[in-house]
Write a protein that holds these residues in place. Structure first.
Motif, PDB file in Angstrom:
ATOM      1  N   ILE A  14      -5.310  58.490  47.254  1.00 30.68           N
ATOM      2  CA  ILE A  14      -5.509  57.516  48.328  1.00 30.68           C
ATOM      3  C   ILE A  14      -6.604  57.999  49.283  1.00 30.68           C
ATOM      4  N   MET A  15      -6.669  59.314  49.523  1.00 36.61           N
ATOM      5  CA  MET A  15      -7.753  59.857  50.342  1.00 36.61           C
ATOM      6  C   MET A  15      -9.119  59.474  49.775  1.00 36.61           C
ATOM      7  N   PHE A  16      -9.278  59.654  48.475  1.00 33.35           N
ATOM      8  CA  PHE A  16     -10.563  59.341  47.861  1.00 33.35           C
ATOM      9  C   PHE A  16     -10.810  57.837  47.836  1.00 33.35           C
ATOM     10  N   ALA A  17      -9.746  57.065  47.666  1.00 27.06           N
ATOM     11  CA  ALA A  17      -9.905  55.608  47.707  1.00 27.06           C
ATOM     12  C   ALA A  17     -10.382  55.179  49.087  1.00 27.06           C
ATOM     13  N   TYR A  18      -9.802  55.767  50.131  1.00 26.60           N
ATOM     14  CA  TYR A  18     -10.242  55.392  51.476  1.00 26.60           C
ATOM     15  C   TYR A  18     -11.666  55.853  51.747  1.00 26.60           C
ATOM     16  N   MET A  19     -12.067  56.988  51.177  1.00 29.78           N
ATOM     17  CA  MET A  19     -13.456  57.426  51.320  1.00 29.78           C
ATOM     18  C   MET A  19     -14.418  56.372  50.779  1.00 29.78           C
ATOM     19  N   GLY A  20     -14.081  55.805  49.612  1.00 28.35           N
ATOM     20  CA  GLY A  20     -14.914  54.738  49.061  1.00 28.35           C
ATOM     21  C   GLY A  20     -14.988  53.559  50.005  1.00 28.35           C
ATOM     22  N   ILE A  21     -13.853  53.218  50.613  1.00 32.12           N
ATOM     23  CA  ILE A  21     -13.823  52.123  51.590  1.00 32.12           C
ATOM     24  C   ILE A  21     -14.694  52.461  52.796  1.00 32.12           C
ATOM     25  N   ALA A  22     -14.568  53.695  53.314  1.00 35.70           N
ATOM     26  CA  ALA A  22     -15.294  54.093  54.527  1.00 35.70           C
ATOM     27  C   ALA A  22     -16.803  54.022  54.329  1.00 35.70           C
ATOM     28  N   PHE A  23     -17.281  54.500  53.172  1.00 28.47           N
ATOM     29  CA  PHE A  23     -18.721  54.517  52.931  1.00 28.47           C
ATOM     30  C   PHE A  23     -19.255  53.144  52.530  1.00 28.47           C
ATOM     31  N   LEU A  24     -18.530  52.430  51.678  1.00 31.09           N
ATOM     32  CA  LEU A  24     -19.036  51.146  51.187  1.00 31.09           C
ATOM     33  C   LEU A  24     -18.905  50.038  52.220  1.00 31.09           C
ATOM     34  N   TYR A 164     -11.895  45.936  59.173  1.00 29.02           N
ATOM     35  CA  TYR A 164     -11.694  47.385  59.307  1.00 29.02           C
ATOM     36  C   TYR A 164     -10.225  47.701  59.569  1.00 29.02           C
ATOM     37  N   MET A 165      -9.597  46.895  60.440  1.00 29.75           N
ATOM     38  CA  MET A 165      -8.190  47.104  60.763  1.00 29.75           C
ATOM     39  C   MET A 165      -7.330  46.975  59.513  1.00 29.75           C
ATOM     40  N   THR A 166      -7.628  45.973  58.691  1.00 30.03           N
ATOM     41  CA  THR A 166      -6.874  45.762  57.447  1.00 30.03           C
ATOM     42  C   THR A 166      -7.011  46.950  56.502  1.00 30.03           C
ATOM     43  N   LEU A 167      -8.229  47.482  56.394  1.00 31.84           N
ATOM     44  CA  LEU A 167      -8.483  48.574  55.459  1.00 31.84           C
ATOM     45  C   LEU A 167      -7.840  49.889  55.898  1.00 31.84           C
ATOM     46  N   LEU A 168      -7.423  49.969  57.191  1.00 36.19           N
ATOM     47  CA  LEU A 168      -6.766  51.181  57.689  1.00 36.19           C
ATOM     48  C   LEU A 168      -5.362  51.366  57.129  1.00 36.19           C
ATOM     49  N   THR A 169      -4.869  50.367  56.426  1.00 38.71           N
ATOM     50  CA  THR A 169      -3.521  50.451  55.850  1.00 38.71           C
ATOM     51  C   THR A 169      -3.355  51.702  54.996  1.00 38.71           C
ATOM     52  N   LEU A 170      -4.398  52.052  54.237  1.00 42.94           N
ATOM     53  CA  LEU A 170      -4.317  53.223  53.355  1.00 42.94           C
ATOM     54  C   LEU A 170      -4.129  54.511  54.150  1.00 42.94           C
ATOM     55  N   VAL A 171      -4.756  54.609  55.312  1.00 44.26           N
ATOM     56  CA  VAL A 171      -4.603  55.813  56.140  1.00 44.26           C
ATOM     57  C   VAL A 171      -3.161  55.933  56.642  1.00 44.26           C
ATOM     58  N   ALA A 172      -2.561  54.815  57.007  1.00 52.85           N
ATOM     59  CA  ALA A 172      -1.160  54.818  57.439  1.00 52.85           C
ATOM     60  C   ALA A 172      -0.246  55.268  56.295  1.00 52.85           C
ATOM     61  N   VAL A 173      -0.559  54.849  55.075  1.00 53.36           N
ATOM     62  CA  VAL A 173       0.232  55.267  53.904  1.00 53.36           C
ATOM     63  C   VAL A 173       0.123  56.772  53.699  1.00 53.36           C
ATOM     64  N   ILE A 174      -1.066  57.331  53.890  1.00 51.42           N
ATOM     65  CA  ILE A 174      -1.265  58.775  53.741  1.00 51.42           C
ATOM     66  C   ILE A 174      -0.389  59.542  54.724  1.00 51.42           C
ATOM     67  N   ILE A 175      -0.374  59.105  55.983  1.00 56.18           N
ATOM     68  CA  ILE A 175       0.456  59.767  56.990  1.00 56.18           C
ATOM     69  C   ILE A 175       1.931  59.685  56.612  1.00 56.18           C
ATOM     70  N   PHE A 176       2.377  58.516  56.173  1.00 56.96           N
ATOM     71  CA  PHE A 176       3.776  58.323  55.776  1.00 56.96           C
ATOM     72  C   PHE A 176       4.166  59.266  54.641  1.00 56.96           C
ATOM     73  N   LEU A 177       3.328  59.351  53.613  1.00 58.67           N
ATOM     74  CA  LEU A 177       3.627  60.227  52.476  1.00 58.67           C
ATOM     75  C   LEU A 177       3.578  61.694  52.876  1.00 58.67           C
ATOM     76  N   ALA A 178       2.633  62.065  53.733  1.00 59.79           N
ATOM     77  CA  ALA A 178       2.511  63.462  54.165  1.00 59.79           C
ATOM     78  C   ALA A 178       3.758  63.927  54.892  1.00 59.79           C
ATOM     79  N   LEU A 179       4.334  63.054  55.698  1.00 63.91           N
ATOM     80  CA  LEU A 179       5.552  63.405  56.442  1.00 63.91           C
ATOM     81  C   LEU A 179       6.731  63.637  55.502  1.00 63.91           C
ATOM     82  N   ARG A 180       6.679  63.073  54.311  1.00 64.67           N
ATOM     83  CA  ARG A 180       7.787  63.182  53.356  1.00 64.67           C
ATOM     84  C   ARG A 180       7.501  64.195  52.244  1.00 64.67           C
ATOM     85  N   THR A 181       6.441  64.988  52.385  1.00 65.73           N
ATOM     86  CA  THR A 181       6.024  65.884  51.312  1.00 65.73           C
ATOM     87  C   THR A 181       6.029  67.340  51.766  1.00 65.73           C
TER      88      THR A 181
END
Length: 381
Positions: A14-24, A164-181
């Motif tokens: 998901i980190m790499f997917a968001y990187m593609g979103i951030a640059f493109l 941009y706000m919509t695309l931030l969903t992936l970052v929220a998912v990363i935080i959620f998973l990190a808290l559970r890992t």
């Protein structure tokens, strides 16, 4: 333990997917963004350079962070930097505050660039090349989808801010998973305190880093100039932009194939084969005249480039069960430098000569990459 490994893998992807979103998304939404700030797209492009520079700084600094900051905390903090930075960008009409948001977002993305590969390499020693290919597949597929999603959302009258706000969903998912890992299973070599770590690296590390620099440099030149090159060949605006979509579609497809079948080949043989395809395709597309036949070789070039980035990283770390932060930072920084200096070099060549010669730089650098890979193949024997 297995659940944590899967979570770590998903977080990295998901980190790499968001990187593609951030640059493109910067390219996809630049017209709307420039209009909202009342500036030209050229000035906006200069602001985006701040984003790239900030990301490179944290790629380098992550060598230190990886030794002193717990991985869970680093994932969460970098994600928060992106969230806060993006809110600065979308909630202001002031260019200076917008630039501050770009800096914060760039710092977070820089951690993503380094950390995602680091997590995969030090969590999965088996089929490392395959996992890295899937990692980069997530980037390339988001690079294909981001312009489509952005265009669709803009088409239903959403502002670029809301996109941009919509695309931030992936970052929220990363935080959620990190808290559970639990990241304690991610092991790495510790850098020696009293010795110069680079002295322990063999020539393969340095040559792989050089190849990664050349690859990113080449990919960025091609991605940035192919549309203008196609226009100069007689393509209309839409026809020219299709070439870039074709390029990334074939990169995505190639990475998916390499992720599933890459374990059947040695890393060096895969690199040589892909570079050979890339060189032939690149050279041919510069010679052919028809728009549609050019599309074919643009796609083949994308396939040739598809697995190079992850395979070069795998080549540089081959034979190591885990890698140190110094080694990870050295290799990743080499690629980041290529992503920054391509702009002034290609811009100077284009200004003083023409776009044809600018595109031709990529042929020279592809030849250099193939020469290095053949040298490594010979030395391995």
């Amino acid at each position: 333990m297995e659940k944590n490994r899967k979570n770590i893998m998903v977080i990295s992807y998901i980190m790499f997917a968001y990187m593609g979103i951030a640059f493109l998304s910067q390219g996809s939404l630049k017209l709307e963004m420039a209009e909202s700030f009342g500036i030209t797209t050229s000035k906006l492009q200069y602001l985006f350079t701040v984003f790239s520079t900030a990301s490179m700084i944290t790629v380098i600094a992550n060598k230190v962070f990886l030794d002193i900051v717990p991985l869970k905390l680093e994932v969460i903090l970098s994600s928060l930097f992106i969230l806060v930075g993006t809110f600065f960008m979308i909630l202001t009409k002031n260019v200076n505050i917008f630039m501050m948001g770009l800096i914060l977002s760039g710092l977070g993305i820089g951690v993503y660039i380094s950390l995602a590969s680091y997590l995969i390499i030090n969590t999965f020693t088996e089929d490392r090349n395959g996992k890295l290919n899937f990692l980069h597949f997530s980037y390339s597929i988001s690079a294909v989808l981001t312009p489509i999603i952005a265009a669709t959302l803009i088409g239903i009258s959403l502002s670029w801010n809301m996109v941009y706000m919509t695309l931030l969903t992936l970052v929220a998912v990363i935080i959620f998973l990190a808290l559970r890992t639990d990241f304690s299973s991610v092991t790495h070599e510790k850098d020696e305190k009293n010795e110069s770590q680079p002295a322990k690296w063999d020539f393969k590390v340095y040559l792989s880093a050089a190849m990664l620099f050349l690859y990113v440099f080449t990919e960025m030149i091609f991605s940035y100039w192919i549309v203008e090159y196609m226009v100069n060949k007689g393509a209309y605006g839409g026809e020219a932009k299709i070439s870039l979509s074709i390029f990334w579609l074939f990169i995505a497809g190639g990475r998916l194939i390499a992720g599933k079948l890459g374990h059947k080949f040695t890393v060096i043989n895969m690199v040589i084969t892909l570079l050979s395809i890339a060189l032939i395709s690149y050279f041919t597309l510069m010679l052919v005249q028809g728009i549609w036949v050019t599309y074919i070789f643009v796609g083949l070039l994308g396939f040739g480039f598809s697995s190079l980035y992850p395979s070069i990283i795998a080549l540089g770390t081959e034979g190591r069960k885990s890698i140190s932060p110094s080694l990870m930072t050295f290799i990743m920084t080499s690629g980041s430098v290529g992503g920054i200096i391509y702009s002034p070099i290609s811009g100077w060549v284009s200004s003083n000569f023409n776009v044809m010669l600018t595109m031709g730089i990529g042929i020279i650098t592809t030849i250099l990459m193939l020469s290095i890979s053949l040298f490594l193949k010979i030395k391995k024997k």
